[in-house]
Write a protein that holds these residues in place. Structure first.
Motif, PDB file in Angstrom:
ATOM      1  N   LEU A  99      11.343  24.235   2.178  1.00 55.61           N
ATOM      2  CA  LEU A  99      10.323  24.525   0.841  1.00 55.61           C
ATOM      3  C   LEU A  99       9.467  23.819   0.874  1.00 55.61           C
ATOM      4  CD1 LEU A  99      10.627  25.059  -2.217  1.00 55.61           C
ATOM      5  CD2 LEU A  99      11.549  22.339  -2.300  1.00 55.61           C
ATOM      6  N   LEU A 100       8.731  22.685   2.150  1.00 59.12           N
ATOM      7  CA  LEU A 100       7.672  22.097   1.708  1.00 59.12           C
ATOM      8  C   LEU A 100       6.646  22.769   2.589  1.00 59.12           C
ATOM      9  CD1 LEU A 100       8.822  18.915   2.309  1.00 59.12           C
ATOM     10  CD2 LEU A 100       7.992  19.053   0.635  1.00 59.12           C
ATOM     11  N   ARG A 101       7.241  23.777   3.303  1.00 60.67           N
ATOM     12  CA  ARG A 101       6.611  24.615   3.776  1.00 60.67           C
ATOM     13  C   ARG A 101       5.494  25.193   2.627  1.00 60.67           C
ATOM     14  NH1 ARG A 101       9.743  24.915   9.296  1.00 60.67           N
ATOM     15  NH2 ARG A 101       8.856  23.283   9.870  1.00 60.67           N
ATOM     16  N   SER A 102       6.477  25.558   2.236  1.00 61.33           N
ATOM     17  CA  SER A 102       5.192  26.991   0.880  1.00 61.33           C
ATOM     18  C   SER A 102       4.975  26.099   0.029  1.00 61.33           C
ATOM     19  CB  SER A 102       6.710  27.308   0.006  1.00 61.33           C
ATOM     20  OG  SER A 102       7.207  26.161  -0.957  1.00 61.33           O
ATOM     21  N   THR A 103       4.602  24.838   0.170  1.00 54.94           N
ATOM     22  CA  THR A 103       3.396  24.270  -0.157  1.00 54.94           C
ATOM     23  C   THR A 103       2.061  23.719  -0.216  1.00 54.94           C
ATOM     24  OG1 THR A 103       3.979  21.646   0.597  1.00 54.94           O
ATOM     25  CG2 THR A 103       5.049  22.317  -1.328  1.00 54.94           C
ATOM     26  N   PRO A 104       1.232  23.599  -0.531  1.00 55.38           N
ATOM     27  CA  PRO A 104      -0.102  23.114   0.799  1.00 55.38           C
ATOM     28  C   PRO A 104       0.313  21.963   1.682  1.00 55.38           C
ATOM     29  CG  PRO A 104      -0.357  23.433  -1.856  1.00 55.38           C
ATOM     30  CD  PRO A 104       0.412  22.899  -1.618  1.00 55.38           C
ATOM     31  N   ALA A 105       0.962  21.512   1.672  1.00 60.48           N
ATOM     32  CA  ALA A 105       0.728  20.747   3.418  1.00 60.48           C
ATOM     33  C   ALA A 105       0.487  20.959   3.691  1.00 60.48           C
ATOM     34  CB  ALA A 105       2.194  20.157   3.246  1.00 60.48           C
ATOM     35  N   ARG A 106      -0.288  20.498   4.616  1.00 63.42           N
ATOM     36  CA  ARG A 106      -1.191  20.439   5.861  1.00 63.42           C
ATOM     37  C   ARG A 106      -0.565  19.603   7.213  1.00 63.42           C
ATOM     38  NH1 ARG A 106      -5.269  20.192   2.984  1.00 63.42           N
ATOM     39  NH2 ARG A 106      -6.380  18.994   3.796  1.00 63.42           N
ATOM     40  N   HIS A 107       0.117  18.221   6.840  1.00 65.17           N
ATOM     41  CA  HIS A 107       0.482  17.333   7.937  1.00 65.17           C
ATOM     42  C   HIS A 107       1.666  17.111   7.588  1.00 65.17           C
ATOM     43  CE1 HIS A 107      -3.142  17.607   9.586  1.00 65.17           C
ATOM     44  NE2 HIS A 107      -3.979  17.437   7.937  1.00 65.17           N
ATOM     45  N   PHE A 108       2.918  17.328   8.017  1.00 63.12           N
ATOM     46  CA  PHE A 108       3.702  16.106   8.417  1.00 63.12           C
ATOM     47  C   PHE A 108       4.622  15.307   9.495  1.00 63.12           C
ATOM     48  CE2 PHE A 108       4.794  20.529   6.369  1.00 63.12           C
ATOM     49  CZ  PHE A 108       5.903  20.686   5.719  1.00 63.12           C
ATOM     50  N   ILE A 109       4.691  13.908   8.156  1.00 59.08           N
ATOM     51  CA  ILE A 109       4.514  12.944   9.556  1.00 59.08           C
ATOM     52  C   ILE A 109       5.775  12.095   9.688  1.00 59.08           C
ATOM     53  CG2 ILE A 109       2.667  10.659   9.386  1.00 59.08           C
ATOM     54  CD1 ILE A 109       0.735  12.633   7.233  1.00 59.08           C
ATOM     55  N   VAL A 110       5.706  11.776  11.050  1.00 60.53           N
ATOM     56  CA  VAL A 110       7.544  10.384  11.177  1.00 60.53           C
ATOM     57  C   VAL A 110       7.019   9.443  10.639  1.00 60.53           C
ATOM     58  CG1 VAL A 110       9.064   9.600  12.960  1.00 60.53           C
ATOM     59  CG2 VAL A 110       8.442  11.728  12.736  1.00 60.53           C
ATOM     60  N   GLU A 111       7.581   8.743   9.843  1.00 64.75           N
ATOM     61  CA  GLU A 111       8.258   7.171   9.391  1.00 64.75           C
ATOM     62  C   GLU A 111       9.231   6.059   9.872  1.00 64.75           C
ATOM     63  OE1 GLU A 111       5.161   4.350   6.735  1.00 64.75           O
ATOM     64  OE2 GLU A 111       6.321   5.692   5.262  1.00 64.75           O
ATOM     65  N   HIS A 112       9.261   5.318   9.648  1.00 58.45           N
ATOM     66  CA  HIS A 112      10.342   4.530   9.786  1.00 58.45           C
ATOM     67  C   HIS A 112       9.954   3.023   8.999  1.00 58.45           C
ATOM     68  CE1 HIS A 112      13.712   1.945  11.089  1.00 58.45           C
ATOM     69  NE2 HIS A 112      14.164   3.028  11.329  1.00 58.45           N
ATOM     70  N   ASP A 113       9.562   2.411   9.183  1.00 62.63           N
ATOM     71  CA  ASP A 113       9.595   1.470   7.985  1.00 62.63           C
ATOM     72  C   ASP A 113       9.825   0.026   9.644  1.00 62.63           C
ATOM     73  OD1 ASP A 113       8.398   2.538   6.116  1.00 62.63           O
ATOM     74  OD2 ASP A 113       9.440   2.098   4.957  1.00 62.63           O
ATOM     75  N   ASN A 114      11.104  -0.205   9.825  1.00 63.98           N
ATOM     76  CA  ASN A 114      11.870  -1.608  10.877  1.00 63.98           C
ATOM     77  C   ASN A 114      11.995  -0.701  11.725  1.00 63.98           C
ATOM     78  OD1 ASN A 114      11.823  -3.511  11.736  1.00 63.98           O
ATOM     79  ND2 ASN A 114      13.464  -4.401  10.125  1.00 63.98           N
ATOM     80  N   PRO A 115      11.621   0.598  13.239  1.00 67.16           N
ATOM     81  CA  PRO A 115      12.312   0.649  13.618  1.00 67.16           C
ATOM     82  C   PRO A 115      12.487  -0.239  14.817  1.00 67.16           C
ATOM     83  CG  PRO A 115      10.042   1.392  13.667  1.00 67.16           C
ATOM     84  CD  PRO A 115      10.227   0.593  12.844  1.00 67.16           C
ATOM     85  N   ASN A 116      14.056  -1.044  15.651  1.00 69.38           N
ATOM     86  CA  ASN A 116      13.846  -1.901  16.556  1.00 69.38           C
ATOM     87  C   ASN A 116      13.812  -0.904  17.765  1.00 69.38           C
ATOM     88  OD1 ASN A 116      16.315  -0.272  17.040  1.00 69.38           O
ATOM     89  ND2 ASN A 116      17.790  -1.667  16.019  1.00 69.38           N
ATOM     90  N   ASP A 117      13.460   0.282  17.717  1.00 74.21           N
ATOM     91  CA  ASP A 117      13.441   0.758  19.410  1.00 74.21           C
ATOM     92  C   ASP A 117      11.605   2.207  19.036  1.00 74.21           C
ATOM     93  OD1 ASP A 117      12.698   2.498  21.900  1.00 74.21           O
ATOM     94  OD2 ASP A 117      14.606   2.428  21.628  1.00 74.21           O
ATOM     95  N   LEU A 118      10.888   2.118  19.391  1.00 71.67           N
ATOM     96  CA  LEU A 118       9.817   2.711  19.399  1.00 71.67           C
ATOM     97  C   LEU A 118       9.984   3.912  19.449  1.00 71.67           C
ATOM     98  CD1 LEU A 118       7.026   3.419  17.595  1.00 71.67           C
ATOM     99  CD2 LEU A 118       6.017   2.345  19.776  1.00 71.67           C
ATOM    100  N   ASP A 119      10.492   3.538  20.982  1.00 79.66           N
ATOM    101  CA  ASP A 119      10.185   5.738  22.497  1.00 79.66           C
ATOM    102  C   ASP A 119      11.612   6.273  21.811  1.00 79.66           C
ATOM    103  OD1 ASP A 119       9.666   6.908  24.585  1.00 79.66           O
ATOM    104  OD2 ASP A 119      11.335   6.371  25.014  1.00 79.66           O
ATOM    105  N   ARG A 120      12.333   5.261  21.225  1.00 79.71           N
ATOM    106  CA  ARG A 120      14.017   6.502  20.088  1.00 79.71           C
ATOM    107  C   ARG A 120      13.513   6.961  19.143  1.00 79.71           C
ATOM    108  NH1 ARG A 120      16.928   2.398  17.408  1.00 79.71           N
ATOM    109  NH2 ARG A 120      15.732   3.568  15.713  1.00 79.71           N
TER     110      ARG A 120
END
Length: 253
Positions: free
Chosen positions: A220-241
């Motif tokens: 559904l989001l690909r049908s919008t003008p969205a050009r960038h999909f961005i991973v976020e996690h506010d408090n991860p305890n393992d960045l590589d994971r």
């Protein structure tokens, strides 16, 4: 296939930034999203060094977050940062609770304030908009939501849609995507752990390892003008994971 970016706020507890860039590059990312804490106080020499570090790791920074204070008080500096780092889209990401407006008119006026703050960027050819959290989805006295009033007051504002915060605000993301899809130019891709799990990570989860229905949302989001999909996690305890599992999951959507 949509490329996946990575919000550097998620890696704020894992310095130095040069190591973060290397970790993300190894995981397969080619884009990152910046935030004020990594560039708002830098002079031009330091900004150029940051851009060179991105280049060395094969990374670009097409989107960035800027605090409202900087946007309003020194737009020239903010524009210089965005230009130096190669941004396309600039988003105001937050307003602290004690400064939030109230009522229909208050949120409408805030939208107008955002649009005024963004005008220098729009005039310079940038995309400019608002990044939501959960507080924009608590009903006002007429049944509308603060996000409705922000967009009414700022008719030219884009939307960086943080879907997990929509859900945490008790709202239906599918309805909001349908309602304001034409404004969506970027999407934050984060996940919510099942109730009672991942409490050490504030209840967030790696993308594809939580409860958000990304398999249905991404098309559904690909049908919008969205050009960038961005991973976020506010408090991860393992960045590589977080980086590795999220990009692996996203490739299946």
């Amino acid at each position: 296939m949509t490329k996946l970016s990575f919000q550097l706020y998620s890696a704020r507890n894992y310095p130095p930034l040069s190591d973060v860039f290397a970790t993300l590059a190894r995981a397969g990312y080619t884009e990152v999203e910046g935030f004020g804490g990594i560039y708002s106080e830098l002079d031009q020499t330091a900004l150029d060094a940051l851009k060179a570090d991105l280049d060395r790791n094969g990374l670009t920074m097409p989107t960035g977050h800027f605090g409202l204070d900087l946007l309003e008080q020194d737009p020239g500096k903010a524009l210089g940062i965005a230009r130096t780092l190669g941004m396309e889209s600039v988003y105001c990401p937050y307003i602290v609770p004690e400064l939030r407006p109230s009522g229909i008119q208050g949120w409408f006026d805030f939208g107008a304030r955002l649009q005024k703050a963004g005008q220098p960027f729009i005039d310079a050819g940038f995309d400019f908009g608002w990044h939501n959290h959960d507080f924009e989805f608590f009903a006002l006295e007429d049944g509308s939501m603060p996000l409705d009033q922000i967009f009414a007051g700022g008719p030219s504002l884009s939307w960086e849609a943080d879907i997990a915060w929509v859900i945490r605000g008790g709202a239906d993301p599918f309805m909001w995507i349908e309602k304001y899809g034409p404004r969506i130019t970027s999407v934050h891709v984060k996940d919510i752990a099942p109730a009672g799990e991942k409490t050490d990570e504030d209840g967030w989860a790696d993308v594809g390892h939580g409860t958000v229905g990304w398999d249905k949302l991404v098309p559904l989001l690909r049908s919008t003008p969205a050009r960038h999909f961005i991973v976020e996690h506010d408090n991860p305890n393992d960045l590589d994971r977080l980086a590795t599992r999220s990009i692996t999951s996203f490739k299946t959507y």
